[in-house]
Design an enzyme around this catalytic site. Structure first.
Site, PDB file in Angstrom:
ATOM      1  N   CYS A  65      64.698  79.862  25.721  1.00  0.00           N
ATOM      2  CA  CYS A  65      63.767  80.994  25.671  1.00  0.00           C
ATOM      3  C   CYS A  65      63.216  81.251  27.068  1.00  0.00           C
ATOM      4  O   CYS A  65      62.580  80.375  27.648  1.00  0.00           O
ATOM      5  CB  CYS A  65      62.605  80.739  24.707  1.00  0.00           C
ATOM      6  SG  CYS A  65      61.438  82.120  24.720  1.00  0.00           S
ATOM      7  N   ASN A  88      62.609  91.849  26.213  1.00  0.00           N
ATOM      8  CA  ASN A  88      61.505  91.410  25.363  1.00  0.00           C
ATOM      9  C   ASN A  88      60.851  90.203  25.990  1.00  0.00           C
ATOM     10  O   ASN A  88      61.492  89.402  26.676  1.00  0.00           O
ATOM     11  CB  ASN A  88      61.985  91.097  23.938  1.00  0.00           C
ATOM     12  CG  ASN A  88      62.400  89.649  23.778  1.00  0.00           C
ATOM     13  OD1 ASN A  88      61.567  88.760  23.612  1.00  0.00           O
ATOM     14  ND2 ASN A  88      63.699  89.390  23.864  1.00  0.00           N
ATOM     15  N   ASN A 118      66.479  78.038  13.323  1.00  0.00           N
ATOM     16  CA  ASN A 118      66.301  78.082  14.774  1.00  0.00           C
ATOM     17  C   ASN A 118      65.000  77.373  15.151  1.00  0.00           C
ATOM     18  O   ASN A 118      63.935  77.680  14.620  1.00  0.00           O
ATOM     19  CB  ASN A 118      66.287  79.540  15.252  1.00  0.00           C
ATOM     20  CG  ASN A 118      66.284  79.634  16.764  1.00  0.00           C
ATOM     21  OD1 ASN A 118      65.272  79.368  17.415  1.00  0.00           O
ATOM     22  ND2 ASN A 118      67.411  80.013  17.329  1.00  0.00           N
ATOM     23  N   GLY A 139      57.792  85.697  23.329  1.00  0.00           N
ATOM     24  CA  GLY A 139      57.204  84.384  23.589  1.00  0.00           C
ATOM     25  C   GLY A 139      57.047  83.528  22.348  1.00  0.00           C
ATOM     26  O   GLY A 139      56.042  82.833  22.164  1.00  0.00           O
TER      27      GLY A 139
END
Lengths: 320, 251
Positions: free
Chosen positions: A146, A81, A112, A84
């Protein structure tokens, strides 16, 4: 005469409770951020209060659309994935998402948080912590891993000094437990975990996705508009397990294990490797009932392997 | 959304690349034409989202195009095989806006959801079906049997009107036909052309069904997001059908 019943201790219900940074969870199963929205989508399908808790969608200071589409690519035993960090921004999360969640979820939730600077992480935590919905939050999970954003996210999670700077900035803003979500895209994840522990993190969670890529042979172009993305699903489970094992040995704070967990057996394996609790990610996307089913299957799996309780299993892992 | 086990009762080829599959099971989750189902295939991680072509008592029909390994394997599934299916995904078309003379425009593999839509109308809707060539044409008879007035267009002129669905639309306008609303589904470039010609130039409002690579198909992963005039929307959950008034063309 009253009948005396012999109670076989082995028939007793296994104890699935675990302690995560001072808060007792009914079970260690936690849907991972980015796979469970703000919970209420899944609450239409089942009572999400059966979960230990869940980690809500990564929240940044400003609203974000995220990357261009396509953002999803299928892989053997997993998916890439490159979403973003699409999210409505912290103010909307406080004003709209969390009040909606409060209708359907009555346990402490894991918040989160993501950002593009140490100050942004701190500001998001500050706003959540001082908001009218802060009582709903049990823990902050600080995503420094991320892989799909530039100039933030993972760049904090691949350098121990930068990781420490985020923990330091956020630590000032809250007394609630801080769990730092770590990237597997590093040479030695234990170095990052130790840096977080030193700055006062209460726990670490790992792994975020592994960076990957696919090319469409027909178009001869990358499948993802962002070119690269993060791999999750059963494909990453052994990598995640190894990193959980290494990290649990290296730090004293609890480790939440995640990465490809899709069954009660996987939960037990993660906990044997040293996890205090376990997050379930991609499995929620292929089967919306996956987390509920793992919770349901856990007692039987514990019985099958002769496990009476889950609390303290992380300590035993150090003897592996 | 509902999860259920469905049994394949039919799986046959319609054209060189298009297949029809009928699945028997609980279809109560399907509430509108234009919705889709998401099928779990052994050995593949993600489900396969496929639009609903028809719903009858206890069965749902899909028409799928062979695009990759997953859909190729589906062509070899035999009747009696059970599949884990999520049904009733997406918003579907809103039929209350149709007016007296709705127009349905479908291109290629975007045609199936318009079949159930056409069946819902009792007033003989006009349907334009676009294909590349005559050997790809399917379901024209079924649409006619459902009471629709069908106009076929093929890019190579081998069947029906030579040209695109837009050329066919212009022929209809030339005949003096008028339309109250439109429903469309098809490839991205076709949707853009329909938006430009039918909505902007001809001034007819409508509903357009979009396609995107999906993760979950039920709104959890943010994999198939789209910007609209009214904020970010998820194609799988808030769509796949969007009104012409809310669409922002990005690419």
């Amino acid at each position: 005469m009253a009948e005396v019943r012999r109670v076989d201790i082995n028939d007793a219900m296994p104890d699935t409770r675990v302690n995560l940074c001072g808060i007792t969870l009914d079970n260690p199963v936690i849907p991972a951020s980015g796979t469970f929205g703000f919970g209420y989508e899944f609450a239409e399908l089942y009572d999400i209060n059966c979960l230990g808790t869940f980690s809500f969608k990564g929240t940044t200071l400003d609203p974000r659309f995220g990357n261009d589409t396509p953002r999803i690519a299928e892989c053997p035993a997993g998916m890439l994935n490159s979403v973003g960090l699409q999210n409505p921004g912290v103010n909307d999360v406080i004003r709209e998402e969390l009040p909606k969640l409060a209708q359907v979820f009555h346990k402490p939730v894991m918040a989160n948080v993501s950002g593009f600077s140490a100050d942004e992480y701190a500001e998001v935590v500050k706003r959540l912590d001082r908001s009218s919905v802060s009582d709903m939050i049990g823990w902050y999970e600080i995503n420094i891993s991320c892989p799909n954003v530039h100039g933030g996210g993972m760049s904090f999670g691949t350098d121990p000094h930068m990781a420490a700077s985020v923990v330091k900035a956020v630590r000032w803003m809250t007394d609630k437990p801080l769990i730092i979500k770590l990237s597997p895209n590093v040479t030695d994840i234990t170095e990052i975990a130790k840096a977080c522990e030193t700055e006062g993190a209460d726990g670490v969670s790992l792994i975020n996705t592994l960076m990957g890529m696919r090319i469409d042979l027909r178009t001869k172009r990358p499948v993802l508009a962002n070119v690269t993305g993060g791999l999750s699903g059963p494909a990453v489970f052994p990598v995640a397990l190894r990193m959980v094992y290494q990290t649990a040995k290296a730090v004293k704070i609890p480790v939440i294990g995640m990465g490809g967990v899709s069954s009660a057996d996987d939960v037990l394996e993660m906990m044997m490797a040293g996890a205090a609790a376990v997050e379930v990610g991609a499995a929620n996307l292929t089967d919306p009932y996956a987390s509920r089913d793992i919770v349901r299957d856990l007692p039987a799996a514990m019985k099958k392997y002769g496990i009476k309780r889950l609390s303290g299993s992380a300590d035993q892992a150090k003897n592996l | 959304m509902k999860q259920g086990l469905f049994t394949i009762s039919e799986n046959r080829q319609l054209t060189p690349s298009t297949w029809l599959m009928k699945l028997d099971g609980d279809v109560s989750g399907i509430t509108a034409p234009g919705q889709f189902i998401n099928i779990k295939l052994d050995g593949h991680f993600l489900r396969r989202p496929i639009s609903v072509c028809n719903v009858e008592e206890g069965s749902v029909t899909i028409i799928y195009k062979v695009l990759g390994k997953g859909t190729d394997e589906m062509t070899r599934f035999e009747t009696g095989k059970e599949l884990d299916v999520l049904t009733g995904l997406g918003n579907g078309y809103d039929l209350s806006e149709a007016g007296d003379t709705p127009l349905l425009i479908g291109g290629g593999v975007g045609i199936p959801p318009l079949y159930l839509t056409a069946r819902c109308f009792r007033n003989h809707p006009t349907v334009i079906l676009g294909f590349n060539s005559a050997d790809e044409v399917y379901y024209v008879k079924e649409f006619r049997r459902a009471g629709a007035k069908v106009i076929v267009a093929t890019a190579d002129g081998s069947s029906g009107i030579s040209g695109t669905v837009i050329d066919a639309f212009k022929v209809l306008l030339g005949r003096g036909e008028t339309f109250t609303h439109f429903y469309t589904c098809g490839p991205g470039p076709m949707l853009k052309a329909v938006y430009d010609e039918v909505y902007e130039k001809a001034g007819i409002s409508g509903q357009m069904s979009f396609e995107e690579r999906m993760g979950c198909g039920f709104g959890a992963c943010m994999g198939c997001s789209m910007k609209t005039k009214y904020g970010n929307k998820r194609i799988c959950k808030d769509g796949p059908v969007f009104r012409t008034e809310e669409i922002l063309w990005q690419k």
